[in-house]
Design an enzyme around this catalytic site. Structure first.
Site, PDB file in Angstrom:
ATOM      1  N   SER A  52       1.899  -5.225   3.390  1.00 45.77           N
ATOM      2  CA  SER A  52       3.336  -5.049   3.635  1.00 45.77           C
ATOM      3  C   SER A  52       4.189  -6.046   2.848  1.00 45.77           C
ATOM      4  CB  SER A  52       3.617  -5.189   5.139  1.00 45.77           C
ATOM      5  OG  SER A  52       2.958  -6.336   5.660  1.00 45.77           O
ATOM      6  N   HIS A  73       5.245  -4.845   8.958  1.00 46.17           N
ATOM      7  CA  HIS A  73       5.196  -6.204   9.484  1.00 46.17           C
ATOM      8  C   HIS A  73       5.398  -7.232   8.373  1.00 46.17           C
ATOM      9  CE1 HIS A  73       2.857  -4.820  13.286  1.00 46.17           C
ATOM     10  NE2 HIS A  73       4.149  -4.837  13.480  1.00 46.17           N
ATOM     11  N   CYS A 126       0.870  -1.185   0.000  1.00 47.68           N
ATOM     12  CA  CYS A 126       0.000   0.000   0.000  1.00 47.68           C
ATOM     13  C   CYS A 126       0.905   1.233   0.000  1.00 47.68           C
ATOM     14  CB  CYS A 126      -0.856  -0.006   1.260  1.00 47.68           C
ATOM     15  SG  CYS A 126       0.176   0.032   2.746  1.00 47.68           S
ATOM     16  N   CYS A 185      -8.317   1.610   6.564  1.00 49.12           N
ATOM     17  CA  CYS A 185      -7.798   2.373   5.424  1.00 49.12           C
ATOM     18  C   CYS A 185      -8.224   1.764   4.088  1.00 49.12           C
ATOM     19  CB  CYS A 185      -6.286   2.471   5.512  1.00 49.12           C
ATOM     20  SG  CYS A 185      -5.470   0.957   5.009  1.00 49.12           S
ATOM     21  N   SER A 240      -1.369  -7.607  10.772  1.00 51.60           N
ATOM     22  CA  SER A 240      -2.804  -7.649  11.057  1.00 51.60           C
ATOM     23  C   SER A 240      -3.624  -7.784   9.777  1.00 51.60           C
ATOM     24  CB  SER A 240      -3.204  -6.378  11.816  1.00 51.60           C
ATOM     25  OG  SER A 240      -4.602  -6.294  11.944  1.00 51.60           O
ATOM     26  N   ASN A 241      -3.323  -6.944   8.783  1.00 51.10           N
ATOM     27  CA  ASN A 241      -4.186  -6.967   7.590  1.00 51.10           C
ATOM     28  C   ASN A 241      -4.043  -8.271   6.824  1.00 51.10           C
ATOM     29  OD1 ASN A 241      -2.746  -6.390   4.773  1.00 51.10           O
ATOM     30  ND2 ASN A 241      -1.544  -5.392   6.377  1.00 51.10           N
ATOM     31  N   HIS A 289      -1.277  -4.360  19.703  1.00 55.97           N
ATOM     32  CA  HIS A 289      -0.773  -4.018  18.362  1.00 55.97           C
ATOM     33  C   HIS A 289      -0.140  -2.622  18.430  1.00 55.97           C
ATOM     34  CE1 HIS A 289      -0.675  -2.863  14.129  1.00 55.97           C
ATOM     35  NE2 HIS A 289      -0.698  -4.165  13.858  1.00 55.97           N
ATOM     36  N   GLU A 346       0.096  -0.161  16.441  1.00 51.87           N
ATOM     37  CA  GLU A 346      -0.705   0.997  16.023  1.00 51.87           C
ATOM     38  C   GLU A 346      -1.673   1.421  17.125  1.00 51.87           C
ATOM     39  OE1 GLU A 346      -2.831   0.714  12.224  1.00 51.87           O
ATOM     40  OE2 GLU A 346      -4.315   2.056  13.099  1.00 51.87           O
TER      41      GLU A 346
HETATM   42  S1  SF4 Z   1      -2.819   2.537   7.281  1.00 52.41           S
HETATM   43 FE1  SF4 Z   1      -1.373   0.800   7.143  1.00 52.41          FE
HETATM   44  S2  SF4 Z   1      -2.255  -0.571   5.604  1.00 52.41           S
HETATM   45 FE2  SF4 Z   1      -3.286   1.405   5.394  1.00 52.41          FE
HETATM   46  S3  SF4 Z   1      -2.165   2.565   3.823  1.00 52.41           S
HETATM   47 FE3  SF4 Z   1      -1.273   3.099   5.792  1.00 52.41          FE
HETATM   48  S4  SF4 Z   1       0.427   1.649   6.108  1.00 52.41           S
HETATM   49 FE4  SF4 Z   1      -0.899   0.821   4.510  1.00 52.41          FE
END
Ligand code: SF4
EC number: 1.17.7.4
Length: 327
Positions: free
Chosen positions: A283, A57, A28, A210, A239-240, A140, A142
């Site tokens: 990632s 990650h 991303c 996101c 996570s994603n 996590h 974040e």
């Molecule tokens: S929030 Fe995380 S997954 Fe979404 S664009 Fe940003 S880095 Fe990528």
């Protein structure tokens, strides 16, 4: 796409073994920016460059940057006084910035702008004395960073089953925010349960999950019903990526696995399987997906059909400290 044998629709009428390849997948805009930030810091300042936590990650990305001279640390007090430190894409709490300043560190902040957006929401609603119900996974990075913006106002809600533990002070001042990389469906279930208890619960000003997380989940949902197996390329602490396996299973794939590398594929997974879905977390570099496609081709899955549900064009500017000088 440059994939030999690729066709453009799911219903291509291919007999026998095939791969459905989710699009979008992989890097991303926030990950791309964070990885480039470390690469440029190494080019500009030379090794070592310290990085607090995994920059993103993904095992392969972290190992590659470590070989190039990045030193990954857990906390800023492990970084020598005055050295350069990059903060990861997941964001940090204000206390981390304070510690870095006390140690005279030269900070390059690679926090994804979409994470910074959630931090700003947390600060704004804390200023207005809201109870902030932050939906996310306990521990996590974040979530730790976002909660750290307003520790006296944020309560973590780790999925629908945590809703019963929430307490509020004023029913007219409750808002939910979320980690950026959650399952959209599970988050909406958590919100539904929260709203059952607190009908006046307010929604975030804009989506916190996101665009990249959402787009990858939509693509997996589109292909999963046709798959007996979905392989998600990604690391266990991503996570994603983990969410993509869950989404695939919920959307109808008979099986779903997470792999870091092509070698992690167990041939037993392929027994009786005609359609394999492939995707990758936000990632994950594309070369790892190529490795998986090559391994599957060895097992006879040499027809690859993209399943495209969105085109992504978003690009974030690099952090100011590392941007090339204007000429
Ligand atoms: S929030 Fe995380 S997954 Fe979404 S664009 Fe940003 S880095 Fe990528």
């Amino acid at each position: 796409m440059g994939i030999p044998g690729a066709s453009s629709s799911v219903t291509g009428g291919v007999a026998g073994k095939r791969v459905l390849l989710a699009e979008p997948r992989g890097y991303c805009a926030g990950v791309d920016r964070a990885v480039e930030t470390v690469e440029r810091a190494l080019e500009k300042h030379g090794a070592p460059v310290y990085v607090r936590h995994e920059i993103v990650h993904n095992v392969h990305v972290v190992e590659t940057l470590a070989k190039a001279g990045a030193i990954f640390v857990e906390e800023t007090d492990e970084v020598p006084e005055g050295a350069i430190v990059v903060f990861s894409a997941h964001g940090v709490a204000p206390t981390v910035h304070q510690t870095a300043a006390e140690r005279n560190l030269k900070v390059i902040d690679a926090t994804c702008p979409l994470v910074t957006k959630v931090h700003n929401e947390a600060k704004r609603f804390a200023r207005d004395d809201y109870d902030i119900l932050l939906i996310g996974h306990e521990g996590h990075e974040e979530v730790v960073g976002t909660a750290g913006e307003a520790p006296d106002h944020v309560q973590l809600v780790d999925g629908p089953d945590s809703v019963d533990n929430v307490t509020i002070r004023d029913e007219n001042k409750i808002i939910w925010l979320s980690q950026t990389t959650l399952s959209v469906d599970e988050t909406m279930e958590t919100v539904r349960r929260l709203r059952e208890r607190f009908p006046t619960l307010q929604d975030p000003p804009s989506d916190d999950i996101c665009y990249a997380t959402q787009n990858r989940q939509v693509a997996v949902k589109a292909m999963a019903p046709e798959c007996q197996l979905v392989i998600v390329v990604g690391s266990r602490n991503s996570s994603n990526s983990v969410r993509l396996v869950e989404v695939a299973l919920n959307a109808g794939s008979d099986a779903g696995y997470l792999v870091d590398y092509a070698e992690d594929i167990d041939p037993a997974w392929l027994e009786g399987v005609t359609t394999v879905g492939i995707t990758s977390g936000a990632s994950v570099p594309e070369l790892l997906v190529r490795g998986v496609l090559e391994r599957l081709a060895e097992y006879g899955y040499d027809t690859v059909q993209p399943v495209t549900t969105a085109n992504e064009t978003l690009v974030f500017a690099l952090p100011r400290e590392i941007r090339p000088a204007r000429v």
